[in-house]
Enzyme design. Structure first.
Site, PDB file in Angstrom:
ATOM      1  N   GLU A   1      -4.064   3.487   6.650  1.00 16.53           N
ATOM      2  CA  GLU A   1      -3.722   3.343   5.152  1.00 16.53           C
ATOM      3  C   GLU A   1      -4.307   4.891   4.515  1.00 16.53           C
ATOM      4  O   GLU A   1      -3.631   5.427   3.611  1.00 16.53           O
ATOM      5  CB  GLU A   1      -4.719   2.434   4.542  1.00 16.53           C
TER       6      GLU A   1
ATOM      7  N   ARG B   1       0.916  -1.418  -0.035  1.00 17.26           N
ATOM      8  CA  ARG B   1       0.032  -0.045  -0.071  1.00 17.26           C
ATOM      9  C   ARG B   1       0.640   1.272   0.017  1.00 17.26           C
ATOM     10  O   ARG B   1       0.723   2.408   0.457  1.00 17.26           O
ATOM     11  CB  ARG B   1      -0.902   0.065   1.232  1.00 17.26           C
TER      12      ARG B   1
ATOM     13  N   SER C   1     -10.934   0.771   3.018  1.00 19.57           N
ATOM     14  CA  SER C   1     -10.211   0.465   4.323  1.00 19.57           C
ATOM     15  C   SER C   1      -9.370   1.779   4.993  1.00 19.57           C
ATOM     16  O   SER C   1      -8.568   2.137   4.149  1.00 19.57           O
ATOM     17  CB  SER C   1      -9.504  -0.683   4.070  1.00 19.57           C
TER      18      SER C   1
HETATM   19  C1  LIG Z   1     -15.366   2.277  -1.470  1.00 17.30           C
HETATM   20  C2  LIG Z   1     -13.925   2.470  -1.695  1.00 17.30           C
HETATM   21  C3  LIG Z   1     -13.093   0.994  -1.618  1.00 17.30           C
HETATM   22  C4  LIG Z   1     -11.835   0.957  -1.765  1.00 17.30           C
HETATM   23  N1  LIG Z   1     -11.220  -0.255  -1.921  1.00 17.30           N
HETATM   24  C5  LIG Z   1      -9.844  -0.106  -2.002  1.00 17.30           C
HETATM   25  C6  LIG Z   1      -9.274  -1.556  -2.050  1.00 17.30           C
HETATM   26  O1  LIG Z   1      -9.845  -2.583  -2.465  1.00 17.30           O
HETATM   27  N2  LIG Z   1      -8.030  -1.663  -2.103  1.00 17.30           N
HETATM   28  C7  LIG Z   1      -7.424  -0.256  -2.148  1.00 17.30           C
HETATM   29  O2  LIG Z   1      -5.958  -0.601  -2.138  1.00 17.30           O
HETATM   30  N3  LIG Z   1      -7.520   0.833  -1.741  1.00 17.30           N
HETATM   31  C8  LIG Z   1      -9.245   0.937  -1.846  1.00 17.30           C
HETATM   32  N4  LIG Z   1      -9.611   2.216  -1.668  1.00 17.30           N
HETATM   33  C9  LIG Z   1      -8.871   3.251  -1.336  1.00 17.30           C
HETATM   34  C10 LIG Z   1      -8.645   4.285  -2.700  1.00 17.30           C
HETATM   35  O3  LIG Z   1      -9.640   4.057  -3.705  1.00 17.30           O
HETATM   36  C11 LIG Z   1      -7.122   3.713  -3.269  1.00 17.30           C
HETATM   37  O4  LIG Z   1      -6.179   3.809  -2.341  1.00 17.30           O
HETATM   38  C12 LIG Z   1      -6.849   4.708  -4.618  1.00 17.30           C
HETATM   39  O5  LIG Z   1      -5.636   4.164  -5.281  1.00 17.30           O
HETATM   40  C13 LIG Z   1      -6.360   5.977  -4.062  1.00 17.30           C
HETATM   41  O6  LIG Z   1      -6.623   6.861  -5.482  1.00 17.30           O
HETATM   42  P1  LIG Z   1      -7.107   8.228  -5.405  1.00 17.30           P
HETATM   43  O7  LIG Z   1      -6.738   8.725  -6.726  1.00 17.30           O
HETATM   44  O8  LIG Z   1      -8.483   8.492  -4.990  1.00 17.30           O
HETATM   45  O9  LIG Z   1      -6.066   8.822  -4.567  1.00 17.30           O
HETATM   46  P2  LIG Z   1      -6.315  10.120  -3.785  1.00 17.30           P
HETATM   47  O10 LIG Z   1      -7.213   9.792  -2.350  1.00 17.30           O
HETATM   48  O11 LIG Z   1      -6.770  11.524  -4.324  1.00 17.30           O
HETATM   49  O12 LIG Z   1      -4.627  10.315  -2.829  1.00 17.30           O
HETATM   50  C14 LIG Z   1      -3.945   9.597  -2.118  1.00 17.30           C
HETATM   51  C15 LIG Z   1      -2.687  10.015  -1.735  1.00 17.30           C
HETATM   52  O13 LIG Z   1      -1.975   9.937  -3.003  1.00 17.30           O
HETATM   53  C16 LIG Z   1      -1.452  11.401  -3.361  1.00 17.30           C
HETATM   54  N5  LIG Z   1      -1.671  11.304  -4.902  1.00 17.30           N
HETATM   55  C17 LIG Z   1      -2.686  11.232  -5.540  1.00 17.30           C
HETATM   56  N6  LIG Z   1      -2.430  11.207  -6.945  1.00 17.30           N
HETATM   57  C18 LIG Z   1      -1.107  11.641  -6.887  1.00 17.30           C
HETATM   58  C19 LIG Z   1      -0.161  12.232  -8.073  1.00 17.30           C
HETATM   59  N7  LIG Z   1      -0.581  11.905  -9.325  1.00 17.30           N
HETATM   60  N8  LIG Z   1       1.257  12.289  -7.753  1.00 17.30           N
HETATM   61  C20 LIG Z   1       1.592  12.581  -6.509  1.00 17.30           C
HETATM   62  N9  LIG Z   1       0.837  12.284  -5.575  1.00 17.30           N
HETATM   63  C21 LIG Z   1      -0.656  11.861  -5.817  1.00 17.30           C
HETATM   64  C22 LIG Z   1      -2.468  12.230  -2.854  1.00 17.30           C
HETATM   65  O14 LIG Z   1      -1.619  13.470  -2.318  1.00 17.30           O
HETATM   66  C23 LIG Z   1      -2.535  11.327  -1.404  1.00 17.30           C
HETATM   67  O15 LIG Z   1      -1.355  11.537  -0.450  1.00 17.30           O
HETATM   68  C24 LIG Z   1     -11.005   2.333  -1.681  1.00 17.30           C
HETATM   69  C25 LIG Z   1     -11.799   3.368  -1.401  1.00 17.30           C
HETATM   70  C26 LIG Z   1     -13.074   3.459  -1.435  1.00 17.30           C
HETATM   71  C27 LIG Z   1     -13.861   4.822  -1.268  1.00 17.30           C
END
Ligand SMILES: Cc1cc2nc3c(=O)[nH]c(=O)nc-3n(C[C@H](O)[C@H](O)[C@H](O)COP(=O)(O)OP(=O)(O)OC[C@H]3O[C@@H](n4cnc5c(N)ncnc54)[C@H](O)[C@@H]3O)c2cc1C
Length: 304
Positions: free
Chosen positions: A297, A178, A227
């Site tokens: 996480e 992660r 999570s």
């Molecule tokens: C219903 C639900 C189910 C989920 N299931 C899972 C699962 O099964 N497995 C799992 O691992 N996660 C899960 N997640 C969590 C999440 O979806 C993942 O971690 C996802 O990869 C985050 O992507 P995001 O674009 O939303 O990142 P964000 O939440 O926008 O950002 C996360 C972090 O990354 C940084 N960031 C984002 N993009 C960049 C970039 N381009 N450059 C530099 N930094 C950046 C941000 O600053 C922040 O620190 C779930 C979330 C929800 C709401």
């Protein structure tokens, strides 16, 4: 141009934008400055503004793994959800995918689904953008192929605060559970991925079945960030929280989900401070009752 906005060459920069509208928890105060670049040039413009005004920078992808402070985020929040473009090429029995980091994982899923490839099953139900997938090395508990986002990735491109772009091969990155290191403090702007063209003709049905399972196990009808805690080695965070009798534990409108103990849901008007207090209570209780320390996480943005 209004008192609260600037239009640079082609990018609009806004003041005091409510970040709750850009997070899956629907929680968080305002960004002091905010923009939604759609191209590499617009991102460069944003960074020039940041440099000229000496602002701190926060990056938001799909906002599905962040807890934004009730006090908001000082400086510039660059939201990449419109920074989206995807192209594919088929060569030597592999599919090569090149996309901007704000491309939704759902767009990537469509490519794998169209080509009947296994990663469609992995991506089904994973919210957020490709960049967030790289940074968080998003993964699933099921024995899917792949199980972690970085298994799809060959290389990334990053931009530093001076607008300079550099390519980083996956072998130069430190990929962990992660989390991916080795690209900071830049911004991930592009991801190069590839996968063997080994068709699975039943992939669509598998995706449908997996979606049904997720719906039955996770509170997908309520705002959450998935999570909240990482699984400690040899344990499942959800099981530990459940064993400690914490399902349903609530502060304000923040509640440990009754359906999945590693989810904290926003029942309606939860504040970031409510979520944080639930997190702290869960960590304290699990540590006292099991001796195991749960770590977050979810990533905090702004001051707590
Ligand atoms: C219903 C639900 C189910 C989920 N299931 C899972 C699962 O099964 N497995 C799992 O691992 N996660 C899960 N997640 C969590 C999440 O979806 C993942 O971690 C996802 O990869 C985050 O992507 P995001 O674009 O939303 O990142 P964000 O939440 O926008 O950002 C996360 C972090 O990354 C940084 N960031 C984002 N993009 C960049 C970039 N381009 N450059 C530099 N930094 C950046 C941000 O600053 C922040 O620190 C779930 C979330 C929800 C709401």
């Amino acid at each position: 141009m209004t008192a609260g906005s600037w239009v640079l060459m082609s990018l609009s920069i806004l003041k005091n934008v409510k970040l709750a509208d850009y997070t899956s928890w629907i929680i968080g105060g305002e960004a002091e400055y905010f923009c939604l670049p759609t191209t590499v040039d617009e991102l460069k413009e944003a960074l020039q503004f940041v440099k000229q005004n000496q602002l701190p920078v926060a990056i938001l992808g799909g906002g599905s793994n962040v807890l934004v402070s009730d006090q908001g985020v000082p400086g510039m929040t660059i939201c990449l959800r419109r920074f989206s473009e995807i192209s594919t090429e088929i060569k030597n029995d592999r599919i090569y995918i090149n996309c901007l980091s704000g491309t939704g994982k759902s767009e990537l899923l469509k490519v794998f689904l169209k080509n009947q490839l296994a990663p469609a099953l992995f991506l089904a139900g994973l919210p957020g953008d490709v960049g967030g997938g790289v940074v968080m090395n998003a993964g699933v508990a099921e024995a899917f192929m792949p199980r972690e986002f970085m298994e799809l990735v060959d290389a990334i491109e990053v931009m530093n605060l001076d607008g300079e772009i550099k390519k980083i091969e996956k072998s130069e990155l430190n990929v962990r559970y992660r989390h991916t290191d080795g690209w900071q403090p830049d911004i991930v702007i592009r991801t190069f991925m590839s996968w063997p063209l080994e068709k699975d003709l039943s992939i669509l049905q598998k995706v449908r079945d997996a979606n049904k399972v997720r719906l039955s196990k996770q509170p997908l009808d309520m705002p959450s960030c998935g999570s909240v805690f990482k699984n400690p080695e040899g344990h499942k965070a959800a099981q530990l929280i459940d064993q400690c009798g914490l399902k349903g534990f609530r502060i304000g409108d923040a509640q440990v989900s009754l359906k999945h103990a590693n989810f904290i849901v926003n029942l309606d008007q939860a504040k970031a401070s409510d979520i944080l207090n639930v997190i702290l209570h869960v960590q304290k209780t699990v540590l006292e009752k099991t001796g195991i320390q749960l770590t977050n996480e979810v990533v905090k943005l702004g001051q707590f």
